[in-house]
Write an enzyme that holds these catalytic residues in place. Structure first.
Site, PDB file in Angstrom:
ATOM      1  N   ASP A   1       0.823  -1.206   0.000  1.00 62.71           N
ATOM      2  CA  ASP A   1       0.000   0.000   0.000  1.00 62.71           C
ATOM      3  C   ASP A   1       0.856   1.255   0.000  1.00 62.71           C
ATOM      4  O   ASP A   1       0.421   2.313  -0.453  1.00 62.71           O
ATOM      5  CB  ASP A   1      -0.896   0.045   1.255  1.00 62.71           C
ATOM      6  CG  ASP A   1      -1.809  -1.157   1.361  1.00 62.71           C
ATOM      7  OD1 ASP A   1      -1.842  -1.957   0.407  1.00 62.71           O
ATOM      8  OD2 ASP A   1      -2.484  -1.295   2.395  1.00 62.71           O
TER       9      ASP A   1
ATOM     10  N   ASP B   1      -2.701   5.556  -2.802  1.00 63.77           N
ATOM     11  CA  ASP B   1      -2.048   4.419  -2.162  1.00 63.77           C
ATOM     12  C   ASP B   1      -1.370   3.645  -3.285  1.00 63.77           C
ATOM     13  O   ASP B   1      -1.928   3.492  -4.391  1.00 63.77           O
ATOM     14  CB  ASP B   1      -3.072   3.499  -1.483  1.00 63.77           C
ATOM     15  CG  ASP B   1      -3.471   3.972  -0.078  1.00 63.77           C
ATOM     16  OD1 ASP B   1      -3.164   5.129   0.283  1.00 63.77           O
ATOM     17  OD2 ASP B   1      -4.096   3.171   0.647  1.00 63.77           O
TER      18      ASP B   1
ATOM     19  N   HIS C   1      -7.654  -0.117  -3.486  1.00 62.27           N
ATOM     20  CA  HIS C   1      -6.574  -0.966  -3.997  1.00 62.27           C
ATOM     21  C   HIS C   1      -7.090  -1.880  -5.115  1.00 62.27           C
ATOM     22  O   HIS C   1      -8.131  -2.501  -4.995  1.00 62.27           O
ATOM     23  CB  HIS C   1      -5.929  -1.798  -2.874  1.00 62.27           C
ATOM     24  CG  HIS C   1      -5.473  -0.926  -1.741  1.00 62.27           C
ATOM     25  ND1 HIS C   1      -5.294  -1.390  -0.468  1.00 62.27           N
ATOM     26  CD2 HIS C   1      -5.169   0.406  -1.700  1.00 62.27           C
ATOM     27  CE1 HIS C   1      -4.890  -0.402   0.308  1.00 62.27           C
ATOM     28  NE2 HIS C   1      -4.814   0.713  -0.422  1.00 62.27           N
TER      29      HIS C   1
ATOM     30  N   CYS D   1      -0.699  -7.791  -1.006  1.00 65.17           N
ATOM     31  CA  CYS D   1      -0.663  -6.663  -0.063  1.00 65.17           C
ATOM     32  C   CYS D   1       0.503  -6.794   0.914  1.00 65.17           C
ATOM     33  O   CYS D   1       1.115  -5.798   1.302  1.00 65.17           O
ATOM     34  CB  CYS D   1      -1.924  -6.633   0.790  1.00 65.17           C
ATOM     35  SG  CYS D   1      -3.438  -6.390  -0.098  1.00 65.17           S
TER      36      CYS D   1
HETATM   37  N1  ABU Z   1      -5.724  -4.247  -0.513  1.00 63.65           N
HETATM   38  C1  ABU Z   1      -6.880  -4.944  -0.149  1.00 63.65           C
HETATM   39  C2  ABU Z   1      -7.951  -4.880  -1.183  1.00 63.65           C
HETATM   40  C3  ABU Z   1      -9.010  -5.820  -0.860  1.00 63.65           C
HETATM   41  C4  ABU Z   1     -10.153  -5.817  -1.820  1.00 63.65           C
HETATM   42  O1  ABU Z   1     -10.266  -4.908  -2.651  1.00 63.65           O
HETATM   43  O2  ABU Z   1     -10.974  -6.711  -1.758  1.00 63.65           O
END
Ligand code: ABU
Length: 360
Positions: A118, A191, A240, A345
């Site tokens: 992140d 991020d 993300h 992640c």
């Molecule tokens: N970085 C976590 C993202 C989780 C999701 O989008 O389901």
């Protein structure tokens, strides 16, 4: 593994042979303080219980009994990486239970160092520290500074994106879930995990934590060698890109059936890249996710164009990957989900064998 690259930091995409990686840690972690940015990515039905939990627990250390099973899985994940010839580096633990602030705001504490992806964006030989957009994550970059300074001394490039103010102007307190994002265009924020790298083509998600101003900053910073494609998905919790739109190798992207693209980018329309639909997770409905994300099954880590580390209970995904020509490497990781991420992640690329290429 032998590399033709001379740079200690070198990673252009998600699939070149992995040589070195940072793996996050749980030591020093605290429960997240409540803030509007966090509310925006909570499941709709959990907002009230989350508010109560985070108002009570925010900034308090995470007990050992909550980290113990996840730590075992992390150790096994690292064992697999090292067994496959990958060098693993760890950040420095921070005490996230310390309160902190700027002249404009205070946070009762920080987060946990579980998810380096992140915070750190590696593009070629450059490490970019993302701005982040939650107050609780403002100082998370500090855990990586010893490593980054070391990489810099060995020749890597190092950039800290403009430090954001994170004042109230950045947040839309009355945002409408599913119709808009919680972040405004007050200042650039992003991020690093909102970027999916395919050589010269980077797909960047507009999400609750990444705004268009942040994407424009990245575009100008990276210059003419790169093409940034802004993507948006039907996802009211958008944060993300790496459990939504996951490039696996040249020509193949794993996509999330619950989060279709709002518009297919031209670069994909005019290409022969395949969009492979991820099978649903086997995670039982009753599994205690602690408001984390059910689609973390997609959050895998590629060791090269074939080998992919995948959660070991995700049989349908493992079988689909095999059918598509990949070699999945199963590893248990579900106890880590409660800290917000899975294998992608939990890591940040440092070096993959390979050069900057155009795949479209
Ligand atoms: N970085 C976590 C993202 C989780 C999701 O989008 O389901």
């Amino acid at each position: 593994m032998e590399s033709n690259n001379t740079s200690v930091v070198n990673s252009h995409n998600e699939w070149d042979p992995l040589e070195e990686i940072i793996v996050g840690l749980l030591d020093g972690g605290a429960d997240l303080p409540w803030e509007i940015g966090l509310q925006a990515v909570m499941p709709k039905e959990d907002v009230e219980s989350s508010r109560a939990f985070h108002l009570d627990r925010g900034g308090k250390s995470i007990d050992r009994h909550r980290t113990a099973p996840a730590l075992k899985e992390l150790a096994e994940f690292i064992r697999i990486l090292e067994g496959e010839g990958v060098t693993v580096k760890r950040p420095k633990p921070l005490d996230h239970s310390e309160s902190f602030g700027t002249p404009q705001w205070q946070s009762p504490g920080g987060n946990v160092q579980a998810d380096p992806r992140d915070v750190l964006l590696v593009i070629g030989d450059e490490i970019i520290e993302a701005t982040m957009s939650w107050r609780s994550r403002y100082f998370e970059f500090l855990a990586y500074r010893d490593l980054i300074k070391d990489y810099f001394k060995q020749g890597a490039r190092w950039t800290a994106a403009p430090k954001p103010q994170l004042t109230d102007e950045l947040y839309k307190h009355d945002y409408v879930r599913g119709e808009e994002y919680v972040t405004t265009e007050f200042e650039p924020v992003f991020d690093a995990a909102d970027v999916a790298r395919c050589g010269r083509d980077l797909f960047v998600q507009r999400s609750h934590v990444t705004n268009l101003f942040g994407i424009e900053w990245l575009r100008r910073h990276l210059g003419d060698d790169y093409r940034l494609h802004v993507v948006e998905f039907e996802d009211d919790r958008a944060i993300h890109i790496d459990a939504t739109f996951v490039p696996l190798c040249p020509g193949k992207i794993l996509v999330n059936p619950d989060r279709p693209l709002k518009a297919v980018p031209d670069v994909l329309k005019n290409s022969n890249w395949e969009l492979l639909t991820a099978p649903r997770s086997t995670l039982p409905e009753s599994y205690p996710l602690y408001r984390s994300f059910r689609w973390l099954s997609m959050n895998m880590l590629s060791l090269d164009e074939k080998r992919i580390i995948v959660e070991k209970s995700e049989e349908p995904l493992i079988n689909a990957l095999k059918d598509w020509g990949f070699e999945p490497i199963p590893c248990a990781f579900r106890n880590n989900y409660r800290f917000g991420g899975s294998f992608h992640c939990a890591t940040a690329d440092i070096r993959r064998t390979g050069t900057l290429q155009s795949y479209f």
